[in-house]
Design an enzyme around this catalytic site. Structure first.
Site, short mmCIF file in Angstrom:
data_model
loop_
_atom_site.label_atom_id
_atom_site.label_comp_id
_atom_site.label_asym_id
_atom_site.label_seq_id
_atom_site.Cartn_x
_atom_site.Cartn_y
_atom_site.Cartn_z
CB CYS A 68 -0.97 -0.05 1.18
SG CYS A 68 -2.40 1.03 1.00
CG HIS A 124 -3.65 -3.79 3.34
ND1 HIS A 124 -2.50 -3.40 3.98
CD2 HIS A 124 -4.21 -2.66 2.85
CE1 HIS A 124 -2.36 -2.09 3.89
NE2 HIS A 124 -3.39 -1.62 3.20
#
Length: 489
Positions: free
Chosen positions: A338, A435
């Protein structure tokens, strides 16, 4: 409304999250339909929950996601109606009922709380629909009486909703008698009447040695004890909510693979590393500010960040950019997740100033990509497939920005038919917006094998479920759960 009981702490990090999860699982094991609730949470560890008009799209604290798992129900935006995601030392992004509400500095947020209480009470009426019991988690401590006039997280909520409170004291940090007696002393009568008793958490050794302590608390407060909880070893398998725990993690024995993780100032969703920590041959080391990345690390993971540009500046201030360059020269691997993925590129641009005043910063240059921040946030659960290992992945995305460049031609995953992530030409640096990569057992096994490490073959999700059951069993043994559930109203 379902019956409810609330756990509030004498301070932060006393173990409320784990206790609520354990009590939720204990209630479920008794055949009760139970739900978690936390009026206000402050954490950059977020999870995806469904919005009323579409699957996914909403954010809640990952602690409430875990507690929903303990209850055996899907997570709901109403389980955590107010989520504060810190972006600086004085300000946070405010998420209300799953959606970004705006930004607020600490002083401004105090003025905002009156409006937010409406959302809290609205979610409160919804979360218990069809349930037998709701277990509520406070935030911080009710002893912060300077915050009481506009409180929505502790006694402000408990008194408005009429929810009885159990006070949690942490004996491991010392001073537990004073913290409980002191809380009793300074609370106003209206708040003190809400407390039906207390419990002691994180006890090490012979519990009977604290019998005189229980008598002292009884003498000072008149409150009943619901029990003393021993140190719960199984809690180490559960995702941690607060980054403060990372500072207390110590390296264990030497293992086959050391994974170094720089502790970014606004580190987010660091529980991405939990499945690796559960592997016996993997040592995960969180490196605090001011310390170099260890030279013997085989893998460096740049984790998620709530403020990519600010944390990228801090990476350079700590000299971690030089450490990463040396790590690459030694042939080490690098993974960015991310915000960490965005940092690995050539440049990060923020033309609209979404993250702050700095609108462009040079990246670490380990991937041939660049990122531009965009106002619309991507929030969704995803099912994907690993490109390198051709195995299924499950996870989620919570991010701002779009990343593009030549290295994206070598994606990490395919999500709903769309390629995600980027890999360097030599295959040793890669980044992804997804994630939860390491929670996929087959991917984790093949990834570790590519680093010369044999996986234990554990089913990580099953290990978390087992830990919840073990914690519930311990609470049934050491607490008067009959009395706790009977105190709910």
């Amino acid at each position: 409304m379902a019956r409810a009981i609330m756990l509030q702490g004498t301070g932060s990090d006393v173990g409320k999250t784990v206790l609520v999860a354990g009590l939720c699982r204990a209630a479920r094991n008794r055949g009760l339909s139970v739900r978690p609730f936390k009026p206000q949470n402050m954490s950059n560890n977020a999870a995806v929950a469904d919005l009323p008009d579409r699957p996914g799209g909403g954010e809640i604290g990952r602690a409430q996601w875990l507690q929903a798992m303990a209850c055996g129900v899907p997570p709901s935006i109403h389980m955590n109606p107010v989520l504060l995601k810190p972006q600086s030392d004085v300000g946070s992004q405010v998420v209300v009922q799953g959606k970004v509400f705006g930004q607020a500095k600490a002083r401004d947020y105090q003025q905002l709380k009156t409006r937010l209480m409406e959302a809290v009470l609205d979610s409160w009426t919804r979360v218990g629909e069809g349930a037998d019991l709701v277990i509520v988690e406070g935030a911080g401590s009710p002893a912060e009486i300077n915050l009481r006039p506009r409180d929505i997280a502790n006694m402000g909520f408990a008194t408005r909703a009429g929810v009885p409170v159990i006070l949690v004291g942490d004996i491991d940090r010392g001073g537990v008698i004073a913290s409980i007696a002191g809380t009793h002393l300074i609370l106003p009568d209206e708040d003190r009447k809400m407390i039906v008793g207390y419990l002691i958490n994180k006890f090490r050794g012979d519990v009977s040695l604290f019998d005189d302590g229980l008598l002292a608390i009884q003498r000072f407060t008149g409150w009943r004890s619901f029990g003393v909880v021993p140190w719960l070893q199984a809690a180490a398998l559960l995702p941690s909510e607060d980054s403060v725990v990372l500072e207390r993690m110590a390296s264990g024995r030497a293992r086959a693979l050391k994974v170094a993780v720089p502790m970014l100032s606004r580190i987010a969703n660091f529980d991405d590393l939990d499945p690796l920590k559960a592997e016996p041959e993997v040592e995960v080391v969180f490196v605090p500010s001011g310390r170099p990345l260890p030279e013997d690390a085989g893998l460096v993971v740049i984790p998620g960040s709530k403020s990519t540009i600010a944390d990228l500046i801090d990476v350079r201030a700590n000299g971690w950019d030089r450490d990463l360059a040396a790590h690459r020269r030694r042939g080490g691997r690098v993974l960015g997740i991310c915000g960490g993925y965005q940092m690995l590129g050539r440049v990060v641009r923020d033309p609209l100033g979404i993250e702050g005043r700095v609108t462009e910063v040079q990246g670490l240059g380990l991937l041939d990509v660049e990122t531009e921040m965009e106002p619309e946030k991507t929030v969704r659960n995803v099912a994907a497939r690993s490109v390198a290992f051709d195995v299924p992945l499950e996870g989620y995305e919570i991010h701002l920005g779009r990343t593009s460049g030549p290295d994206c031609l070598r994606p990490v995953a395919v999500i709903d038919g769309v390629e995600d992530g980027a890999t360097s030409a030599d295959g040793k640096v890669f980044g992804t917006y997804m994630h939860g990569l390491f929670g996929a057992d087959a991917f984790r096994r093949k990834f570790l094998e590519s680093l010369g490490v044999t996986s234990s073959g554990i089913d990580y999700r099953a290990e978390v479920e087992r830990a919840l059951d073990e914690i519930a069993a311990h609470l049934e043994t050491h607490l008067d759960c009959d009395a706790i559930f009977a105190a709910a109203r």
